[in-house]
Motif scaffolding. Sequence first.
Motif, mmCIF file in Angstrom:
data_model
loop_
_atom_site.group_PDB
_atom_site.id
_atom_site.type_symbol
_atom_site.label_atom_id
_atom_site.label_comp_id
_atom_site.label_asym_id
_atom_site.label_seq_id
_atom_site.Cartn_x
_atom_site.Cartn_y
_atom_site.Cartn_z
ATOM 1 N N VAL A 1 0.710 -1.128 0.263
ATOM 2 C CA VAL A 1 0.225 -0.079 -0.180
ATOM 3 C C VAL A 1 0.817 1.333 0.595
ATOM 4 O O VAL A 1 0.538 2.316 -0.720
ATOM 5 C CB VAL A 1 -1.104 0.157 1.256
ATOM 6 N N LYS B 1 1.360 2.714 -3.513
ATOM 7 C CA LYS B 1 0.247 3.397 -4.076
ATOM 8 C C LYS B 1 0.463 4.815 -3.000
ATOM 9 O O LYS B 1 -0.004 5.902 -3.625
ATOM 10 C CB LYS B 1 -1.194 2.741 -3.925
ATOM 11 N N TRP B 2 0.343 4.860 -2.162
ATOM 12 C CA TRP B 2 0.089 6.239 -1.168
ATOM 13 C C TRP B 2 1.215 7.627 -1.585
ATOM 14 O O TRP B 2 1.065 8.246 -1.401
ATOM 15 C CB TRP B 2 0.665 6.165 0.373
ATOM 16 N N ASP C 1 2.632 7.534 -4.263
ATOM 17 C CA ASP C 1 2.835 8.244 -5.903
ATOM 18 C C ASP C 1 0.792 9.611 -5.402
ATOM 19 O O ASP C 1 0.687 10.061 -6.737
ATOM 20 C CB ASP C 1 2.025 7.154 -7.114
ATOM 21 N N GLU C 2 0.103 8.419 -4.887
ATOM 22 C CA GLU C 2 -1.430 9.254 -4.790
ATOM 23 C C GLU C 2 -1.451 10.625 -2.827
ATOM 24 O O GLU C 2 -1.278 11.508 -3.074
ATOM 25 C CB GLU C 2 -2.639 8.631 -4.519
ATOM 26 N N SER D 1 -6.679 7.868 -10.316
ATOM 27 C CA SER D 1 -6.499 6.414 -10.387
ATOM 28 C C SER D 1 -7.121 6.401 -11.349
ATOM 29 O O SER D 1 -8.147 6.293 -11.259
ATOM 30 C CB SER D 1 -6.296 5.736 -9.410
ATOM 31 N N SER E 1 -10.532 0.196 -7.586
ATOM 32 C CA SER E 1 -9.918 0.454 -5.827
ATOM 33 C C SER E 1 -9.311 -1.343 -6.200
ATOM 34 O O SER E 1 -8.517 -1.567 -5.479
ATOM 35 C CB SER E 1 -10.960 0.669 -5.022
ATOM 36 N N ARG F 1 -3.239 -0.780 -8.652
ATOM 37 C CA ARG F 1 -2.811 0.065 -7.795
ATOM 38 C C ARG F 1 -2.242 0.275 -6.867
ATOM 39 O O ARG F 1 -2.094 0.790 -6.235
ATOM 40 C CB ARG F 1 -4.460 0.606 -6.969
ATOM 41 N N TYR F 2 -1.949 -1.413 -6.638
ATOM 42 C CA TYR F 2 -0.614 -1.537 -5.887
ATOM 43 C C TYR F 2 0.622 -1.790 -6.122
ATOM 44 O O TYR F 2 1.027 -1.789 -5.380
ATOM 45 C CB TYR F 2 -1.354 -2.072 -4.340
ATOM 46 N N GLU G 1 3.199 -2.432 -9.803
ATOM 47 C CA GLU G 1 3.884 -1.894 -10.886
ATOM 48 C C GLU G 1 4.296 -3.664 -11.247
ATOM 49 O O GLU G 1 5.159 -4.366 -11.186
ATOM 50 C CB GLU G 1 4.997 -1.290 -11.539
ATOM 51 N N ARG H 1 4.975 6.234 -11.311
ATOM 52 C CA ARG H 1 4.937 5.021 -11.535
ATOM 53 C C ARG H 1 6.502 4.391 -10.156
ATOM 54 O O ARG H 1 6.056 3.604 -10.126
ATOM 55 C CB ARG H 1 4.163 4.141 -12.076
ATOM 56 N N LEU I 1 5.634 3.004 -6.908
ATOM 57 C CA LEU I 1 5.060 1.799 -6.810
ATOM 58 C C LEU I 1 5.973 0.222 -7.469
ATOM 59 O O LEU I 1 5.740 -0.390 -6.553
ATOM 60 C CB LEU I 1 4.440 1.701 -8.002
#
Length: 395
Positions: A64, A67-68, A70-71, A194, A198, A203-204, A206, A327, A330
């Motif tokens: 996770v 993902k965090w 990059d967001e 994204s 979900s 999303r988690y 690459e 990315r 990721l």
Amino acid sequence: MKQDTLWTRSFLTISFSSFFIFMTFYILAVTLPTFVLEELQGSKDQIGLVMTVFIVAAVIFRVVTGKWLDEKNRKVLVTASLVMFMVCSFLYLFIHQFYLLLALRFVHGIAFGISATATSAIVLDVIPEKRKGEGIGYFSLFMSLAMVVGPFLGLTLTTHTSYTVLFIVVSVLALLALLCGAVTAISSPPKKPSPFHSWSIKRYLEPKAMPISMAGFVLAFSYGAISTFISVYAKSIGLETIASYFFIVFAAMILISRPFTGRLFDRKGEHVLVYPGIVLFVIGMVWLSQAYSAPIFLLTGGIIGLGYGAILPSFQTIAVQSAPPHRRGLATGTYFVFFDSGYGLGSYFLGLLAARTDYHTMYLWGGLLVFLSLILYYALHHRKQRSEARKMVME
């Protein structure tokens, strides 16, 4: 020229933060096995479990964290995880039961998974694009230094002082990791919605980083036996007094080779490092399994260190370069998810093998398994790369 400068303040502070994180990790990796056996009256099977619980938590949160990164706000993420890491390091002072240790190891693993992934991703933003191989090589050198200084310091402290002193030192190192991370200039990427649902794995993780990460998984599976059991192995063959020097020789070879390996990667490509590195690692592990004298024991540390020093930064750089720039967080998380999974599973299953046979057998099988990473590297990366090159020529 300024854009190509590698040794900036941010590069140094995030590298030192990573150094202190891994110092703590490796000190505990080599000392908790004897702590479990001597202080908590645990069994050999429980040694591997202490490391596995830590790695399971780290792997879950590495997924996770990619993902965090990059967001979310990276500064907040790094600072919060390092505060949590420091608090967990301090709590070892109050552990007197095995199952409390397991609980702490799980929470500590969460903090490690987030902070280690974050520092490894953030450093990519401060390394010039044309010096990625060299920059990641030097960044991983800080981890390599922790790999030698940490075990040496940990084993020295447990030999000459007490576990209380050891855990105080661990707490101070975690505080230094927090301070270095806090003063690093960290910018967050522009937030983008994204394109994936979900529930989508993209999303988690690459996907483009997964092939090389699988090879890293096998390498880490065998490496887990070195950092977790080397002190116990040395004691079993009567070399307890020189166990800490194994890591000095190990890191010395990494230090000697690192200035050349990063440049070789950027100029000659990864194959010139990976294939010889894997062969050296296999030879060193197999020879280690037959070691009974101090010179051979230390020599194998040098051979393994030379191989490991060539492979690890190469694999990590390949993973990062396989993904588009937005990315890379990721991609970094994906690589370390596989690497940590291999490390944790290797510590556990090779530990079970050692408990049912002996440490000689464990290291022999660990060395032979590394050869599988060579096959995976060729099948999943090298052959694909060569095929794509042919297509470009034909077009």
